[in-house]
Design a protein around this motif. Structure first.
Motif, mmCIF file in Angstrom:
data_model
loop_
_atom_site.group_PDB
_atom_site.id
_atom_site.type_symbol
_atom_site.label_atom_id
_atom_site.label_comp_id
_atom_site.label_asym_id
_atom_site.label_seq_id
_atom_site.Cartn_x
_atom_site.Cartn_y
_atom_site.Cartn_z
ATOM 1 N N ALA A 91 -17.528 65.783 19.980
ATOM 2 C CA ALA A 91 -16.399 66.711 20.294
ATOM 3 C C ALA A 91 -16.180 66.175 22.049
ATOM 4 N N SER A 92 -17.128 66.236 22.684
ATOM 5 C CA SER A 92 -16.956 65.946 24.435
ATOM 6 C C SER A 92 -16.210 64.806 24.606
ATOM 7 N N ALA A 93 -16.761 63.792 23.636
ATOM 8 C CA ALA A 93 -16.198 62.206 23.685
ATOM 9 C C ALA A 93 -14.793 62.204 23.524
ATOM 10 N N GLU A 94 -14.324 63.118 22.341
ATOM 11 C CA GLU A 94 -13.114 62.958 21.848
ATOM 12 C C GLU A 94 -12.240 63.647 23.091
ATOM 13 N N ALA A 95 -12.397 64.875 23.616
ATOM 14 C CA ALA A 95 -11.840 65.327 24.447
ATOM 15 C C ALA A 95 -11.630 64.368 25.980
ATOM 16 N N GLU A 96 -12.598 63.868 26.201
ATOM 17 C CA GLU A 96 -12.660 62.997 27.268
ATOM 18 C C GLU A 96 -11.800 61.856 27.210
ATOM 19 N N LEU A 97 -11.715 61.091 26.052
ATOM 20 C CA LEU A 97 -11.033 60.106 25.816
ATOM 21 C C LEU A 97 -9.448 60.455 26.049
ATOM 22 N N ALA A 98 -9.360 61.641 25.204
ATOM 23 C CA ALA A 98 -7.724 62.177 25.465
ATOM 24 C C ALA A 98 -7.436 62.589 26.949
ATOM 25 N N ARG A 99 -8.060 63.032 27.474
ATOM 26 C CA ARG A 99 -8.108 63.108 29.002
ATOM 27 C C ARG A 99 -7.887 62.042 29.785
ATOM 28 N N ARG A 100 -8.830 60.890 29.604
ATOM 29 C CA ARG A 100 -8.614 59.615 30.278
ATOM 30 C C ARG A 100 -7.364 58.703 30.071
ATOM 31 N N VAL A 101 -6.887 58.773 28.871
ATOM 32 C CA VAL A 101 -5.746 58.149 28.315
ATOM 33 C C VAL A 101 -4.421 58.984 29.077
#
Length: 693
Positions: free
Chosen positions: A19-29
């Motif tokens: 969950a945290s990685a999914e959110a972080e990838l979206a934020r980074r992109v």
């Protein structure tokens, strides 16, 4: 306007990290596209994840950056030209700016005349920017644990990368990472869809295409499917319902791509074991949902979430396998339960000498002695303040609380520590108060979990947590930054939560004074203050400025701090209160800048302006009323009284010059402001409240 899809395919990622990685990838992109001027206003960002993939879809990406006009400042005009001819410095600057020497201009600066140029930076295509920048963002994703998987290569990631997709509309963006170059090919369910690649024509087709390949990429869709399947299968078991478990639903959501549910059963004879043991085995060791009857008693059934869809004959095999594994685990639990009963808890106290708590703090036997002594001190304070408790039952619980660490059941099922001790105490005919205190003494385990049910359990939990904090601080092992290897923040959060949600008449400083040496008490008290700040903001939802204002006055009495924060939050929408807060900030600034002694009695004879006389008289009356209300903790009414001073405060600042030229009058007016800020700052430092404008 274009659509951009990025997916990275991996070996199965641990559920807790997804969950945290999914959110972080979206934020980074999203941040990348915003930084590079490639995202259009109103763009939609949607993220996806399964155990084998992370993905983000952005609808609203510009195909190309806009050209960027940049003003550049060059050398001084004196250096740039000599006898009207451009020097090498001017030529070099023109080349750097991408313009001709003739296009250079002269501008006036505080340092004199300098050359300037308008450089036009051509925009790059989105594909070019993304291909260059996205690999750095991928490498920057935080993972609790990383791994190397390619010999001789330095890249690290949570799991080996297996494929990547990067599509800008129908064009492939050649993103390179971990030895892979992105394509338009993804993969479906490992078993149900097989190993063949699936071609994506457009980003918008992503979720639907994967669904045809037995992958629900949308996390919420998967969670909804699991809950519906649990409901549906449970209806096949008469008069039952599955036991609600949000954490397990979330875990299974992140463990599956195409979930389905089957029911299984076990022999009724196992229900003679404590329910806590059975549920722990099912939930924590097998990821099964417990099933209960209409009267909330455990039923001899379980529900298992699969990452596949089995045919009827295959489902029977799967069910049989799950039942066989669960039966073996239950047999282990029953054996340990019966085996442990051969050694009474009282005899296990001696065994704690062989169980190390911390190498420099000794064994759990030593910890139990410290906790017992701390329980005595805290209990005496509570009794002095006229709260009833069973003193001897508390001391029994303190001496026995850690004995279950020597039991075989806890060695096998560590999640049950404390709980097993309480169950054994109950089975061995100890007082229910003792058993309940042992059972609950690890609570609360998080901000969402309950506190111990009884006064005795609450005191034991406070003592256990405070002893751990004091011991680690004495060794210099307090938390630093994001590192907290001994979970001391969680222990302190638990202490704050117990004091906040119980009726114990104790303060944080009293707990620190009872548990710690003089050398570390100040550090522990400061540590507790940080945790009160965290509790008020995160658990109680208070605004940062309200918390800062309240804790500036003090947070030692946690329930009092909560009451004051809630009162300030309730009052801050009032125009009068906002004006008073602004006035207090003004008073505080005046007092801070003044050099005269301010803490002196106000001389009424020196109050020569009607406005200051009115403020002095009215503030004295209000101060007496507010003090009486505050003594009864009627903070809402106190704030109403304080806000009623607004007319006099406004008139004072409109008509009176505090810093009068006459020293006596100036000192007297400063003393008046000091008295007012002192009289009305027991609830909060109102100067910390942020006021619009």
């Amino acid at each position: 306007m274009s659509e951009f899809l990025f997916e990275i395919g991996l070996e199965e990622v641990p559920a807790r990290m997804i969950a945290s990685a999914e959110a972080e990838l979206a934020r980074r992109v999203t941040t990348l596209l915003e930084r590079e001027r490639l995202i259009i206003a109103g763009a939609e960002v949607k993220s996806y994840s399964t155990p084998r993939r992370l993905a983000v879809l952005v609808s609203g990406v510009a195909a190309k950056q806009e050209d960027l006009a940049e003003e550049m400042l060059g050398p001084s005009a004196k250096i740039a030209y000599k006898d009207g001819v451009a020097t090498p410095a001017a030529v070099a600057f023109a080349k750097k700016a991408g313009v001709t020497v003739e296009a250079l201009k002269t501008v006036e600066t505080p340092k004199g005349e300098y050359l300037a140029a308008t450089s036009l930076k051509p925009g790059r295509t989105a594909a070019e920017v993304i291909a260059e920048a996205l690999p750095k963002e991928l490498a920057g994703i935080y993972w609790a644990k990383n791994m190397y998987w390619r010999p001789g290569k330095s890249e690290r990631f949570v799991r080996p990368v297996r494929w990547m997709v990067a599509l800008l509309d129908d064009a492939i963006v050649p993103v390179e990472f971990a030895g892979y170059t992105a394509s338009n090919a993804t993969y479906g369910h490992r078993v149900l869809a097989g190993p063949n690649a699936i071609t994506l024509a457009q980003p918008v087709e992503y979720a639907a295409t994967l669904e045809k390949a037995f992958v629900l990429a949308d996390v919420e869709a998967r969670r909804h499917k699991i809950r519906k399947a649990l409901d549906h299968v449970c209806r096949t078991l008469p008069n039952t319902r599955w036991r609600e478990d949000h954490e397990l639903v979330d875990k299974m959501t992140h463990l599956t791509e195409w979930p389905s549910v089957i029911a299984g059963g076990f022999e009724v004879e196992y229900l003679t074991l404590p329910e806590e043991v059975l549920v722990t085995v099912m939930r924590d060791h097998q990821n099964y949902f417990a099933v209960e009857s209409a009267d909330c008693k455990l039923a001899p059934h379980f529900l298992a979430v699969l990452n596949t869809v089995a045919k009827p004959e295959g489902e029977a095999v799967i069910r049989h396998g799950n039942e066989r594994v669960l039966r073996a685990r239950f047999n282990d639990a029953r054996f340990f339960w019966e085996f442990d009963q051969r050694v009474p808890l009282l005899e296990r106290v001696e065994l704690l000498k062989k169980v190390t708590f911390q190498k420099e703090l000794g064994s759990y036997a030593a910890k139990s002695e410290r906790v017992s002594e701390l329980c005595k001190r805290l209990a005496n304070l509570v009794i002095q303040r006229l709260m009833d408790l069973e003193y001897n039952a508390l001391l029994d619980a303190a001496s026995l609380a850690k004995t279950d660490l020597t039991s075989e059941l806890v060695k096998e099922f560590t999640e049950l520590q404390g709980i097993v001790g309480g169950l054994y105490a109950r089975a061995q005919r100890f007082s229910p108060v003792t058993a309940d205190a042992i059972y609950d003494h690890y609570l609360p385990t998080s901000m969402d979990s309950p506190i111990p049910r009884t006064v005795e359990g609450q005191i034991l939990a406070l003592a256990d947590k405070a002893d751990t904090i004091a011991g680690m601080f004495s060794l210099g092992l307090e938390p630093t930054g994001s590192k907290d290897p001994f979970a001391l923040r969680r222990a302190a959060n638990g202490i704050v939560k117990i004091l906040a949600e119980s009726k114990l008449p104790l303060t944080l400083s009293e707990i620190a004074l009872c548990s710690a040496s003089d050398a570390v008490k100040p550090r522990i008290i400061a540590f507790f203050a940080e945790r009160v700040d965290f509790y008020l903001r995160e658990a109680r939802g208070q605004a940062y400025d309200v918390v800062k204002a309240v804790l500036a006055v003090g947070g030692d009495d946690v329930r009092d701090a909560i009451a004051r924060a809630e009162a300030v939050t309730g009052a801050r929408s009032s125009a009068d209160f906002a004006a008073i807060s602004a006035a207090f900030k003004r008073m505080k600034n005046i007092l801070a800048q003044a050099s005269e002694v301010k803490m002196q009695d106000v001389d009424l004879a020196l109050l020569n302006a009607p406005e200051e006389k009115a403020l002095a008289e009215r503030s004295a009356v209000v101060a007496a009323s507010v003090e009486a209300l505050q003594d009864e903790r009627r903070y809402d009414e106190s704030l109403v009284e304080i806000a009623s001073l607004r007319p006099q405060v406004d008139a004072f600042f409109d008509a009176v010059m505090v810093m009068a030229p006459e020293p006596e009058i100036r000192a007297n007016r400063l003393a008046l402001l000091a008295r007012i800020t002192g009289d009305f700052s027991r609830i909060a430092d109102f100067s910390e409240i942020v006021v619009a404008g």
